[in-house]
Design a protein around this motif. Structure first.
Motif, short mmCIF file in Angstrom:
data_model
loop_
_atom_site.label_atom_id
_atom_site.label_comp_id
_atom_site.label_asym_id
_atom_site.label_seq_id
_atom_site.Cartn_x
_atom_site.Cartn_y
_atom_site.Cartn_z
N HIS A 76 0.80 -1.23 0.00
CA HIS A 76 0.00 0.00 0.00
C HIS A 76 0.83 1.27 0.00
O HIS A 76 0.40 2.30 0.53
CB HIS A 76 -0.96 0.03 1.20
N GLY A 339 -5.49 4.75 -0.38
CA GLY A 339 -5.76 3.79 0.70
C GLY A 339 -7.03 4.04 1.49
O GLY A 339 -7.22 3.44 2.56
N LEU A 342 -8.83 1.12 3.15
CA LEU A 342 -8.01 0.11 3.85
C LEU A 342 -8.70 -0.42 5.11
O LEU A 342 -8.37 -1.50 5.59
CB LEU A 342 -6.63 0.68 4.19
#
Ligand SMILES: [Zn+2]
Length: 642
Positions: A76, A339, A342
């Protein structure tokens, strides 16, 4: 200028010319890259940790741009190991060609391909990394190598990597055995050749090789096959008990019961056990790169403390690989990742990994609760919650991954993992409560991660999603205002952790003066003494690494230790006039509760010495969950094997 605007310009203008200037655009070419790359990697020099790489890339004359992988799937962030590339030589028809690095994007190499040239020969050595994050951490010992292919290749920059075909081969040290999800086609003096596949699939299929190797069948007689491949620095570390093997076989069955389908043709856990490699897990569609202490299977505390590692990475085959937030499903490794989801990719995986650890027997129901209690206590001792909402920990993940533990409580870290466990428990128990026990998060996973005929062909098919699809799928399972439910929790700046899931599960977080077995195992695993819930202090090793006893790793903001002037970076050398040892400090905390006198600590740092007095009379405090009588015990129901 946004990258989206750049790529729009790019499509209108002459592609290659502009592509050189607009470094962060999406790939200019939508089609397949013409021709097949070939890649030979020699890892026989494991002792010196140098990999020799030869690559051949079909090209046409003119301006050409090579890319070295920068944004690594599963990590990531821009964690590519560019600093390890050395000895780069590019040639064609036996002649060296000059190359120049792009000034804006240093992972790009520009080269002018002369007339009459149809293939570039690229040669370099990768100095295997020593101290980076994840795959960029230590990966080689004299007895084992874990190879992430993104470290040993360049690819044509202006294409999507799933449209670039590559033919890899590997040479490993004599007498070693390898584990990988790649399909072998031939072997000889050159080593082992694998079936040609896309660059995306190759980077998704790491390889592990070692002198001491073991392969355990986790799905005997079943299709698709699942294996646990283990390498270790010593033969005795390959030992697993029958009970441990059964736990891992249960894991496969429990995962199928949870998701209702799988999206791989075969699956290989690649587990490296050594003190000399970085410890983490990195997910892939058909395998996972998992690394742990050498005595992971033989020391109960280590196995217990990190029981969820393999379940977590395995869950990612469904949640993270097959299903992926659109912002993380990038076309190639130069396109920046976003992200923001996430908390689903990692947060839901964290929750399901722990639940599967319990359902497969790696954790008892009590150990699962003890682990949840630690997570809840950690998240409830995070003053940083008052300024940084959970959403922001996901948005800024690429920077937060790399933070030291110093002041972690005040600035927060990648909290979407541990708080993800609390958030999704909240969702799960909410579904169970509203549906009067007829539905659960298992129904969500079957829809969200289950079989989809449109995505059955390739092993690396990615079915992307966004926030709205998560909400829509939850609503299909159980009607509720899920958008508000999730947004409230993602945007909260409440200093208290969200513990509603534990309460709805029929339990509550309490503190007692005796640590649970799980708490002790976690301290041992991390080589830390955790006093964050009493005086507000964490000492020992930074994330389990080596540290001098008494080294202060973190201090809870506004805690008694904070008020006494303690800070990360200092080291405790004496407690009430006696040389520091962990037991002495916990004993002093208990004593201070009785005689109501401050604890006197002698501390040092950077040639500075001081005596500080910590005023605290609350005694030792360790988290655990306590049953709330008369309420439904949903937590126990969640951990039961299916
Ligand atoms: Zn993960």
């Amino acid at each position: 200028m946004s990258s989206r605007f750049r790529s729009a310009v790019l499509l209108l203008a002459a592609p290659l010319l502009f592509a050189v200037q607009f470094a962060w655009a999406k790939p200019a070419n939508e089609g397949a890259y013409p021709g097949t790359l070939s890649l030979q990697v020699d890892i026989t020099d494991a002792t010196r940790k140098i990999f020799a790489v030869r690559e051949s890339i079909p090209v046409k004359p003119g301006a050409f741009r090579l890319a070295y992988p920068k944004w690594i799937p599963g990590e990531h962030g821009p964690t590519g190991t560019l600093d390890g590339v050395t000895g780069l030589k590019i040639s064609a028809n036996g002649q060296r060609l000059p190359w120049r690095r792009d000034l804006e994007e240093m992972f790009f190499i520009n080269v002018e391909v002369p007339a009459g040239v149809s293939k570039l020969d690229v040669e370099f050595q990768l100095l295997s990394p020593a101290a980076g994050m994840f795959g960029a951490g230590a990966s080689v010992t004299p007895r084992m190598v874990v190879l992430e292919w993104n470290q040993v290749l360049f690819y044509p920059a202006d294409y999507a990597t799933n449209r670039i075909e590559i033919q890899p081969s590997i040479k490993i040290p004599a007498g070693w055995t390898m584990g990988t999800a790649l399909e072998k086609t031939a072997s000889g003096d050159f080593g082992t050749r694998f079936k040609a596949l896309s660059v995306t699939e190759l980077v998704d299929s790491p390889l592990m090789a070692g002198k001491y190797f073991r392969r355990v069948d986790l799905a005997p007689g079943a299709t698709p096959p699942v294996h646990l491949n283990i390498v270790a620095d010593r033969a005795e570390n390959l030992e697993m008990s029958e009970v441990q093997i059964q736990h891992h076989r249960n894991l496969i069955k429990q995962a199928y019961a949870l998701f209702g389908a799988q999206h791989y043709e075969h699956y290989d856990f690649l587990l490296a056990l050594s003190e000399h490699v970085a410890h983490f897990g990195l997910e892939h569609h058909q395998s996972s790169d998992d690394r742990n202490f050498s005595e992971f299977f033989t020391k109960d505390a280590l196995y217990l403390a990190d029981a969820s590692l393999l379940p977590h990475e395995y869950v990612h085959s469904w949640n993270g690989k097959f299903r992926r937030p659109a912002g993380l499903a990038t076309a190639n490794y130069s396109e920046p990742m976003k992200g923001d989801l996430l908390w689903v990719y990692e947060g839901l995986t964290n929750y399901l990994g722990e639940v599967l650890s319990a359902r497969s027997g790696m954790l008892s129901a009590e150990q699962y609760r003890d682990q949840l209690a630690i997570t809840a206590a950690d998240m409830d001792h995070r003053p940083g919650r008052a300024w940084r909402p959970l959403q922001d920990t996901a948005d800024q993940a690429q920077i937060l991954y790399n933070l030291p533990q110093a002041w972690e409580n005040a600035r927060r870290r990648t909290d979407f993992y541990p708080e993800g466990s609390l958030l999704w428990l909240d969702v799960d128990t909410h579904i169970r409560e509203l549906s009067k026990g007829t539905k659960s998060l298992d129904d969500f996973t079957k829809i969200f991660h289950g079989d989809d005929p449109a995505f059955r062909k390739a092993s690396v098919d990615v079915k992307t999603y966004d926030f709205d699809e998560v909400v829509k799928t939850l609503s299909a399972v159980q009607k509720a205002d899920w958008a508000t439910f999730l947004r409230t929790r993602l945007q909260s700046t409440n200093e208290r952790a969200p513990l509603e899931g534990i309460q709805r599960g029929g339990w509550k977080l309490v503190y007692t003066d005796k640590p649970t077995e799980m708490f002790k195992a976690a301290e041992k695993y991390r080589k830390q003494l955790n006093l964050m819930y009493s005086i507000g202090l964490l000492t020992g090793g930074e994330r389990g690494g080596d540290a001098e006893p008494g080294a202060i790793i973190d201090v809870l903001w506004n805690s008694p230790a904070f008020e006494a002037g303690l800070a990360p970076g200092l080291k405790i050398i004496a407690v009430n006039g006696e040389a520091f040892d962990p037991d002495l400090l916990t004993t002093a905390i208990a004593q201070a509760q009785k005689d109501k006198t401050p604890i006197e600590l002698l501390v040092t740092g950077q040639d500075y010495y001081a005596t500080v007095r910590v005023t605290y009379t609350g005694g030792n405090r360790y988290p655990r969950l306590e049953r709330v009588d008369g309420t439904p015990d949903r937590l126990t129901a969640i951990t039961q094997a299916k």
